[in-house]
Structures are given as C-alpha cells and as structure tokens.
Design an enzyme around this catalytic site. Structure first.
Site, PDB file in Angstrom:
ATOM      1  N   LYS A 204      17.972  51.142 -12.209  1.00 11.37           N
ATOM      2  CA  LYS A 204      17.513  49.170 -11.312  1.00 11.37           C
ATOM      3  C   LYS A 204      16.518  49.089 -10.987  1.00 11.37           C
ATOM      4  O   LYS A 204      16.602  49.236 -10.027  1.00 11.37           O
ATOM      5  CB  LYS A 204      18.855  48.697 -11.983  1.00 11.37           C
TER       6      LYS A 204
ATOM      7  N   GLY B 296      18.120  48.846  -0.150  1.00 13.46           N
ATOM      8  CA  GLY B 296      17.913  47.304  -0.404  1.00 13.46           C
ATOM      9  C   GLY B 296      18.872  46.845   1.208  1.00 13.46           C
ATOM     10  O   GLY B 296      18.580  47.652   2.336  1.00 13.46           O
TER      11      GLY B 296
ATOM     12  N   THR C 259      21.001  45.883   4.072  1.00 12.33           N
ATOM     13  CA  THR C 259      22.027  45.596   5.134  1.00 12.33           C
ATOM     14  C   THR C 259      23.120  45.048   3.641  1.00 12.33           C
ATOM     15  O   THR C 259      24.777  45.280   3.245  1.00 12.33           O
ATOM     16  CB  THR C 259      22.448  46.087   5.871  1.00 12.33           C
TER      17      THR C 259
ATOM     18  N   GLY D 179      24.189  46.143   0.578  1.00 11.22           N
ATOM     19  CA  GLY D 179      24.650  47.530   0.621  1.00 11.22           C
ATOM     20  C   GLY D 179      26.059  47.522   0.782  1.00 11.22           C
ATOM     21  O   GLY D 179      26.673  48.292   0.447  1.00 11.22           O
TER      22      GLY D 179
ATOM     23  N   GLU E 279      20.453  52.793   1.885  1.00  6.84           N
ATOM     24  CA  GLU E 279      19.059  53.014   2.929  1.00  6.84           C
ATOM     25  C   GLU E 279      19.108  51.600   3.189  1.00  6.84           C
ATOM     26  O   GLU E 279      18.236  51.128   1.875  1.00  6.84           O
ATOM     27  CB  GLU E 279      17.996  53.842   1.927  1.00  6.84           C
TER      28      GLU E 279
ATOM     29  N   CYS F 289      11.106  48.902   5.070  1.00  9.81           N
ATOM     30  CA  CYS F 289      12.632  49.010   5.995  1.00  9.81           C
ATOM     31  C   CYS F 289      12.225  49.252   7.250  1.00  9.81           C
ATOM     32  O   CYS F 289      12.987  49.090   8.456  1.00  9.81           O
ATOM     33  CB  CYS F 289      13.328  49.185   5.704  1.00  9.81           C
TER      34      CYS F 289
ATOM     35  N   GLU G  50      16.186  41.090  10.381  1.00 11.34           N
ATOM     36  CA  GLU G  50      15.051  41.926   9.494  1.00 11.34           C
ATOM     37  C   GLU G  50      14.065  40.652   8.976  1.00 11.34           C
ATOM     38  O   GLU G  50      14.633  39.535   8.210  1.00 11.34           O
ATOM     39  CB  GLU G  50      15.185  43.090   8.170  1.00 11.34           C
TER      40      GLU G  50
HETATM   41  P1  ADP Z   1      15.716  41.994  -1.693  1.00 15.53           P
HETATM   42  O1  ADP Z   1      15.840  41.234  -1.087  1.00 15.53           O
HETATM   43  O2  ADP Z   1      14.830  43.321  -1.309  1.00 15.53           O
HETATM   44  O3  ADP Z   1      15.314  41.494  -2.709  1.00 15.53           O
HETATM   45  P2  ADP Z   1      18.567  43.355  -2.152  1.00 15.53           P
HETATM   46  O4  ADP Z   1      18.974  44.066  -1.287  1.00 15.53           O
HETATM   47  O5  ADP Z   1      19.056  41.915  -2.562  1.00 15.53           O
HETATM   48  O6  ADP Z   1      17.356  43.375  -1.386  1.00 15.53           O
HETATM   49  O7  ADP Z   1      17.717  43.418  -3.222  1.00 15.53           O
HETATM   50  C1  ADP Z   1      17.473  45.394  -3.659  1.00 15.53           C
HETATM   51  C2  ADP Z   1      17.910  45.505  -5.282  1.00 15.53           C
HETATM   52  O8  ADP Z   1      19.496  45.270  -4.843  1.00 15.53           O
HETATM   53  C3  ADP Z   1      17.234  44.943  -5.589  1.00 15.53           C
HETATM   54  O9  ADP Z   1      17.730  45.928  -7.236  1.00 15.53           O
HETATM   55  C4  ADP Z   1      18.308  44.154  -6.675  1.00 15.53           C
HETATM   56  O10 ADP Z   1      18.761  43.473  -7.665  1.00 15.53           O
HETATM   57  C5  ADP Z   1      19.682  44.755  -6.596  1.00 15.53           C
HETATM   58  N1  ADP Z   1      20.307  43.901  -6.354  1.00 15.53           N
HETATM   59  C6  ADP Z   1      20.869  42.613  -5.111  1.00 15.53           C
HETATM   60  N2  ADP Z   1      22.251  41.929  -5.250  1.00 15.53           N
HETATM   61  C7  ADP Z   1      23.422  43.070  -5.991  1.00 15.53           C
HETATM   62  C8  ADP Z   1      24.305  43.376  -6.419  1.00 15.53           C
HETATM   63  N3  ADP Z   1      25.298  42.641  -5.780  1.00 15.53           N
HETATM   64  N4  ADP Z   1      25.046  44.803  -6.896  1.00 15.53           N
HETATM   65  C9  ADP Z   1      23.981  45.694  -7.365  1.00 15.53           C
HETATM   66  N5  ADP Z   1      22.528  45.279  -6.891  1.00 15.53           N
HETATM   67  C10 ADP Z   1      22.455  43.914  -6.305  1.00 15.53           C
END
Ligand code: ADP
Length: 491
Positions: A187, A240, A242, A245, A262, A296, A394
């Site tokens: 995704k 993405g 923390t 994560g 990561e 990051c 960050e």
């Molecule tokens: P950013 O602030 O860089 O968008 P995120 O960690 O929110 O950071 O996003 C990184 C990825 O994680 C994106 O592909 C986002 O759609 C996905 N994402 C965001 N929330 C969730 C969640 N609850 N479960 C799984 N994936 C998610």
C-alpha cells in the site's frame, strides 16, 4: 521548465485502479483519492481508495501466487529482479518526472538517488537469491542425528510505505521480500500513489507472475489498517511515523505477524572544531535539507563546538541562502515543495512554535517563497534549548536547529538526548574520536565525515523509538525469511 514526457502526461492524467492478481481492477467501493501536484496545487487525477474487501482480494491473490513463486528456481526469481532493475534504469527519466509531479522532488535528485538506488537494490537482491542458505548443526548431546536448517519465505507480506520516497520505498520492501520467495500486497501512501502504480505495470511487463506483487492504493485507516490486521498476512513491513508504527504493531498481534518497522528520527550531527569546515557545512546542509527535509534520517539537530560555532552557523546560513525553491521539473530548482498543503501547514506550525518557545531564526526570514504550491522557506534556528518541541519532535521539513557544545562528553549526551535512534553524523579529523563516538551514540547508523549515503548492500534501520528490523543488505533478507529446523534420526 522541462515539458512532461508524453508517457508521464498520459499516465498521470489517467484514472487508476487497484493492481490485484496481475490486473488493474476497480475497487469494490466507490471512494477515490485525489492526486495533487504539490508545486501547483493542481489536481492530476484520482486513484482508487481501497477498502477492507479490496485488501481481502489482494491478500487472496498474493496467497494464491505464493506456492508457485516460492517454488520458482532461485535463478529465475533473481533473473526477474535483475530485469526489473534494468528496466527501471531505462525508465529513469519517466519515474523522475512522476516523482516530481506526485511528490514534488526535483528530477535531478530522483535521477541521482531515488531511481538508481531502487534499480540497484533490485539488482542486489537478484544476486541475494544465491545466498539463501541453511546450516548443518552438530547437536551438543552428540546423539545420532542429522540436524539442519532450511531458510523459508515468511509467506504473504503486507508492505505499507510513506510518501517521502515513493519509488524507493517500494524497492526497500519488494527487493528482499521477492528475493526470499514471498508474495506481497503493497500500500503506497495516499499522497503519492503514482510511482507504485507505474511500477506495477513494469512488474507485469518484465514478467513477474500475477499475484506476486499486488498494489492497493488507499488511506491508512481504510486500507492500511485492514492489511496490518489481516489474518492471512504473515508479515507486515512498515515505514512511517512512530505513532503509526505503534498502531501497526497492535494490529499485527492478532495472528502474531512478523513485524519490521522503520520509523521516525531526530538525528544529531556533531561538528567538532577540527572538522573540515567546508565539508561539514555542505554535509550538514544536505543532512538537513535533502528532499526538502522530508527524510526520516534528517540530521536536523546540529551541535557545533564553541570555537567554530559562529563561523559554522554563518556558513550554513549562507548555504541555505543559495537554495532555489521551485517546481521539481525546473532544472534550476534545488528545493521543491513539500508533499502537500497539509505537510506545509504542519512544518510552518513547527517554525512558529520554535519562535514562540524562544529560538531565533538565523536564516533570511524574508527570502522568496513561491506563492502557489506547498513550499516552505528553508530555515535555520539558533538559541535552541533541549526541551523545545523543535528539538524533540520530528519536523519532516527544511528546518535546522543549531546548538553548541564545548566537550566531547557534552556532544555525546546531546546526541543521545532523544527518544529516537535512527541516524547520526560526526564531523572531525580525529580518527580515534570518530570511533569513540560511533560506539557511544545510540542510533542505527553513524556517519563520519559524510551523511546520508545509502547502498543496497548496507543495512539501515533504527534503535529505540525509530523501530527495528533492518532494511537493505543481507540483514533485510533475514527479516523476510524464517528458519525451519529439521531433525533426522540416523539410527
Ligand atoms: P505520514 O505522516 O508520513 O503520512 P504515516 O505513518 O501516517 O506517516 O503514513 C505512512 C503510511 O502508513 C501511509 O501509507 C499511510 O496511509 C499508512 N497508515 C496511516 N495510518 C495507518 C494505520 N492506522 N494502519 C496502517 N497504515 C496506516
């Protein structure tokens, strides 16, 4: 401004579907996601917004493709990965332009970093298929057994990636997953889906069997969350924030998925008085401002020895003054827009909070910023204190914080004064100091007299709140394999 290639124009203005089982298919739902060019704010196109049913279909396709892919002779897996890398090299200009209009980054940067590194890592993992080996083990009890280990794929991998390196992050996840014999549902980030969708076409073109890689564009809660929680996904790999994560770990626990994370960082750069000042200024500038600061590993906390603090800060500010903001398609541009208006607002909010908490802006607070597009003025803060939000959180934007130290102990303490542990930099001509600091810093990577180098063979990943499970190199491959032990009674 460089004109868009016809292929990029056509691809980026077409409506996109999901890539499942080797075909582009409509979502089971009707939701769409707008794709914007961050340099203009203009709407490029829309992509499907996958829901839980779409994720089910993609996981089913990956599961169906798994036995055939895992059983393919390693040489054939390797050959496909090599072909993928080689094809990306041919398509470098096209991917660089796609990244420029989807993410905002200058094409010069994609051509120097994102595309060649992605291609190179597919080629590296093409070779890695020949290094997947088990061991024979002599049991301590010495009984009459033949004991050996097999290295087997984990199974179906769910990969969730961010928007800062849309193509490269596909490579980080797909390279080791596919080399190890796994199949994948990936995704991309909702802000930057185009590189992954174009990569889907290339995967099919070079001959990857249907279902080995499936791409579901969608939002975090409606597509990412069901993928992370899915009972038929064996491993989730995520890059993405923390806080996201932590949600992924929580979601993964239902079926005890293997997890690689990561996550964020707040990395320090330590500049000692004996450093090569020209190199330290240029390296520190790149550490903070590369990719508009949306890295990051951004080395945004810069600590400089008292003796050179004034000179270093002046030179860093001068260097920032040379930045030319503009569209990623303009060859004169040295810094593009941030990925979205939302990110622009977030970073400007941090700049305001720095001022409110008493930091000073040493860079030109009135330098030109294009009125249209999500641009942020590159900013250097001084008079920073460790408790300020700009020093702890960050920012993910073009903002440097320059602090000071007088002893090596102070420098190390400042470097480690963070919940994160992704990266760090040290600038000094003293070789012994380099090694003392490399051992003392709690971070997954220490760069000495350089910053930000990446290589397919070199592992990368965080300590502390920056996550676990290395990317790249042999170590990444380990995270996409599981060890099976076989005991054979020889009596
Ligand atoms: P950013 O602030 O860089 O968008 P995120 O960690 O929110 O950071 O996003 C990184 C990825 O994680 C994106 O592909 C986002 O759609 C996905 N994402 C965001 N929330 C969730 C969640 N609850 N479960 C799984 N994936 C998610």
């Amino acid at each position: 401004m460089v004109a868009l290639l016809e292929s990029v124009e056509a691809f980026s203005s077409r409506e996109h579907q999901l890539f499942i089982g080797g075909e582009f298919v409509a979502s089971r739902g009707s939701e769409r996601i707008d794709v914007h060019d961050p340099a203009t704010g203009g709407l490029l196109t829309t992509v499907a917004s996958a829901n839980a049913e779409d994720v089910d279909a993609a996981v089913a396709a990956a599961r169906a493709a798994l036995p055939g892919w895992a059983a393919l002779p390693p040489a054939q897996r390797g050959e496909l990965l090599w072909r993928l890398g080689a094809r990306l090299e041919e398509l470098a200009e096209e991917f660089a332009q796609l990244e420029a209009i989807d993410n905002g980054k200058p094409t010069s940067e994609s051509l120097a970093v994102d595309v060649p590194l992605t291609a190179g890592l597919f080629k590296y993992y093409a070779g890695a298929v020949s290094r997947i080996e088990g061991r024979t083990i002599a049991p301590m009890g010495g009984a009459n057994f033949h004991v050996y280990t097999r290295r087997e794929p984990v199974g179906v991998v769910g990969a969730i990636i961010p928007w800062n390196f849309p193509l490269l992050m596909c490579g980080y996840k797909l390279g080791p997953s596919l080399a190890a014999g796994n199949t994948v549902v990936l995704k991309p980030a909702e802000q930057t889906p185009l590189a992954a969708l174009r990569l889907a076409e290339v995967l099919a073109e070079v001959g990857f069997p249907p279902g080995v890689v499936n791409i579901v564009t969608g939002l975090g809660p409606s597509a990412g969350a069901p993928l992370a929680a899915h009972g038929d996904v064996d491993k989730v790999t995520f890059t993405g924030e923390t806080s996201t994560g932590q949600k992924i770990m929580e979601a993964a626990k239902g079926n005890m998925k293997k997890v690689s994370l990561e996550l964020g960082g707040k990395s320090p750069s330590l500049v000692f008085a004996d450093a090569d000042l020209d190199a330290a200024v240029e390296g520190t500038f790149g550490a903070v401002f590369f990719n508009q600061g949306q890295c990051c590993i951004a080395g945004a906390r810069v600590y400089v020895h008292d003796d050179i603090y004034d000179e270093f800060t002046k030179r860093l500010v001068d260097r920032v003054g040379e930045v030319r903001l503009g569209s990623g398609l303009d060859p004169r541009t040295t810094m593009g827009p941030l990925v979205s208006a939302e990110q622009q607002a977030r970073v400007n909010g941090y700049i305001r909070s720095g001022l409110e908490e008493g930091a000073s802006i040493a860079s030109d607070p009135a330098s030109a910023v294009p009125e249209v597009g999500s641009f942020v003025r590159p900013t250097v803060f001084t008079d920073v204190r460790p408790d300020m939000r700009i020093m702890r959180e960050e920012i993910f934007g073009p903002v440097a914080m320059v602090g000071r130290f007088s002893t090596e102990e102070q420098a190390i303490a400042a470097a480690n004064d963070t919940a994160y542990g992704l990266c760090s930099g040290v600038w000094t001509r003293d070789v012994a100091r380099v090694h003392r600091i490399a051992a003392a810093i709690h971070a997954g990577t220490v760069y000495a007299n350089t910053y930000g180098y990446f290589d397919p063979a070199v592992p990368f990943g965080g300590f502390k709140m920056s996550g676990f499970g290395k990317e790249l190199g042999e170590e990444a491959l380990d995270h996409y394999l599981q060890t099976k032990t076989v005991w054979v009674n020889l009596d």
